[in-house]
Design an enzyme around this catalytic site. Structure first.
Site, PDB file in Angstrom:
ATOM      1  CE  LYS A 116      -3.947  -0.372   2.135  1.00 36.46           C
ATOM      2  NZ  LYS A 116      -4.394  -1.016   3.538  1.00 36.46           N
ATOM      3  CE  LYS A 158      -4.470   3.102   5.784  1.00 34.59           C
ATOM      4  NZ  LYS A 158      -5.445   3.936   4.603  1.00 34.59           N
ATOM      5  N   GLY A 164      -8.810  -6.338   4.983  1.00 36.42           N
ATOM      6  CA  GLY A 164      -9.908  -5.959   6.002  1.00 36.42           C
ATOM      7  C   GLY A 164      -9.647  -5.894   7.193  1.00 36.42           C
ATOM      8  CE  LYS A 237     -14.961  -1.865   1.568  1.00 34.92           C
ATOM      9  NZ  LYS A 237     -13.825  -2.357   0.635  1.00 34.92           N
ATOM     10  CD  GLU A 275     -11.136  -0.291  -0.759  1.00 33.70           C
ATOM     11  OE1 GLU A 275     -12.040  -1.272  -0.593  1.00 33.70           O
ATOM     12  OE2 GLU A 275     -10.508   0.302   0.323  1.00 33.70           O
ATOM     13  CG  ASN A 290      -8.953  -3.706  -2.641  1.00 38.72           C
ATOM     14  OD1 ASN A 290      -8.099  -4.252  -1.893  1.00 38.72           O
ATOM     15  ND2 ASN A 290      -9.731  -3.122  -2.225  1.00 38.72           N
ATOM     16  NE  ARG A 292      -9.354  -8.703  -2.774  1.00 37.94           N
ATOM     17  CZ  ARG A 292     -10.728  -7.630  -1.969  1.00 37.94           C
ATOM     18  NH1 ARG A 292     -11.553  -7.266  -2.418  1.00 37.94           N
ATOM     19  NH2 ARG A 292      -9.890  -6.469  -0.721  1.00 37.94           N
ATOM     20  NE  ARG A 336     -19.666  -6.444   3.224  1.00 39.25           N
ATOM     21  CZ  ARG A 336     -18.291  -6.651   2.696  1.00 39.25           C
ATOM     22  NH1 ARG A 336     -16.843  -7.141   3.962  1.00 39.25           N
ATOM     23  NH2 ARG A 336     -17.081  -6.009   1.729  1.00 39.25           N
TER      24      ARG A 336
END
Ligand code: ADP
Length: 447
Positions: A116, A158, A164, A237, A275, A290, A292, A336
């Site tokens: 990142k 970070k 996640g 999320k 993002e 991301n 994916r 979710r």
């Protein structure tokens, strides 16, 4: 086009990929751990191969087992889904070496975006706004404190390998620095096998808004608008929607163009998500990319009417994209549904589902791998279903979501459904008035 795709994943996403493959006339191979023998993805695929024991490291994360499974079944491509090896450069490389098409990013792309701190530098170079902070990794507590004093507290530490919501700590002042540093390092080391950290300004009350992109092998990238993922608990999320209530067409086009510029600067191929955090002045800052398909991709499918898995498979097979951008025609929300007890701090609640009824009706979609009599293994992610609704307006979508949640019956375990029902009644949520700190003030006791 591919003849047979092996799905290197489990649960709802494995099933989701099988569904698209069936519609495209592509044969499928499921892989499963001994804990997933009774899983629906195993039943619905054309073939299934057991790849090891219950722990992910003994099965879904074992590259040699996955490659062997692809070889013995003659699969010509592998779809990794999300999580597990979806953003693992080594896996992407090994697939390449074995002449099996990895339906995802190349090892170079994964490396450049997976780290990142490096990704931030790359985006900055492409002219995408980034959050002020360290220029790459932070070497020591002292260096971190120096940067913090320059940009001002609060800051956030970070994990450069993060995902996640793990390996992140907010620091409010110099005194808190050492402990936050130690905690973040320990958590990222344990979760990612890499404890390197970077630092950035902690933005107060922004929204998390991400742009879905897709690129082909001709260097063309388009976007499919945004998803608002601000409803989070502990940086994870819980609810996503598209379009964002905070968005207007001008900002959408600006953020879409920034996402495309960033992706094009690295020649991005495949589906990806850029993002951003967006503050109350509607200034936006790149956070991460991301490489994916994301958990929340269905809301984009509902509002743009594209099957994103199909698009992924098509670009992986070398088919070019139109080059147009796509804008929301509907409003979609995803909740979710996790096997967790929202009354007890979202404690995991694995076990046997004794009774099950999925909601239905106009504009309701359930992506799930569970059924009545299914036992949720304790070894994996606690998400057991995604409830997605779409409607012409946000107001209608919220009402529809509440109705669908009330129809949803899962007995034998605790789930997040009662939390979602309460959220749908929340005045501020209904008004679209929320940021990433919304759930910090949420009253979970009265669920
Ligand atoms: P992960 O990959 O672990 O999901 P992200 O970088 O996407 O990590 O961040 C996850 C969440 O953490 C964001 O959606 C946001 O809520 C919060 N967050 C991350 N960076 C910042 C920041 N600089 N300021 C405020 N909140 C942040």
């Amino acid at each position: 086009m591919f003849k047979k795709i092996l799905i290197a994943n489990r649960g709802e996403i494995a099933l989701r990929i099988i569904r698209t493959c069936k519609e495209m006339g592509i044969k499928t191979v499921a892989v499963y751990s001994t804990a997933d023998k009774e899983s629906l993805h195993v039943r619905f695929a054309d073939e299934a191969v057991c790849i090891g024991g219950p722990a992910s490291k003994d099965s879904y994360l074992r590259i040699p087992n996955l490659i062997s499974a692809a070889e013995i079944t003659n699969a010509d491509a592998i779809h990794p889904g999300y999580g597990f090896l979806a953003e693992n450069a080594e896996f992407s490389k090994v697939c390449d070496e074995y002449k099996i098409k990895f339906i995802g990013a190349s090892p170079e792309m994964i490396n450049s975006m997976g780290d990142k701190a490096t990704a931030k530098k790359t985006m900055k170079k492409a002219g995408v706004p980034t959050i002020p902070g360290s220029d790459g990794l932070v070497a020591s507590v002292n260096e971190g404190k120096k940067i913090a004093s320059k940009i001002g507290y609060p800051v956030i530490l970070k994990a450069t390998a993060g995902g996640g919501g793990k390996g992140m700590r907010i620091v409010k002042n110099d005194n808190e620095f050492q402990k936050a540093w130690d905690d973040a390092r320990m958590e990222s080391g344990a979760s990612f096998g890499n404890d390197a950290l970077y630092l950035e300004k902690f933005l107060i009350d922004p929204r998390h808004i991400e742009i879905q992109i897709i690129g082909d092998n001709r260097g063309r990238v388009c976007h499919l608008s945004e998803r608002d993922c601000s409803i989070q608990r502990r940086h994870q999320k819980l609810v996503e929607e598209s379009p964002s209530p905070a968005m207007n067409q001008k900002l959408r086009e600006k953020m879409g163009a920034a996402a495309i510029a960033g992706a094009e600067s690295i020649g991005y191929e495949g589906a990806g998500t850029v993002e951003f955090l967006v503050d109350k002045n509607r200034d936006f800052y790149f956070m991460e990319m991301n490489t994916r398909i994301q958990v929340e991709h269905p809301i984009t499918e509902e509002v743009t009417d594209f099957d994103l898995i199909k698009e992924q498979i098509k670009v992986a097979a070398g088919i070019k994209i139109s080059g147009n951008n796509y804008f929301p025609k509907m409003h979609a929300i995803e909740c979710r549904i996790n096997a967790e007890d929202p009354k007890k701090g979202f404690r995991p609640s694995p076990g046997k589902i004794t009774n099950l009824h999925f909601p239905g009706g106009h504009g309701v979609r359930v992506d799930s791998h569970v059924y009545a009599g299914y036992t949720i293994p304790p070894n994996y992610d606690s998400m057991i279903a995604k409830l997605i609704v779409s409607a012409q307006t946000r107001e209608e979508a919220v009402v529809r979501m509440k109705r669908a949640l009330q129809e949803f019956v899962i007995e034998g375990i605790k789930t997040t459904i009662p939390f979602h029902i309460k959220l749908m009644d929340d005045k501020k949520f209904r008004a679209g008035d929320f940021t990433i700190s919304f759930l910090d003030k949420f009253d979970f006791s009265s669920i």
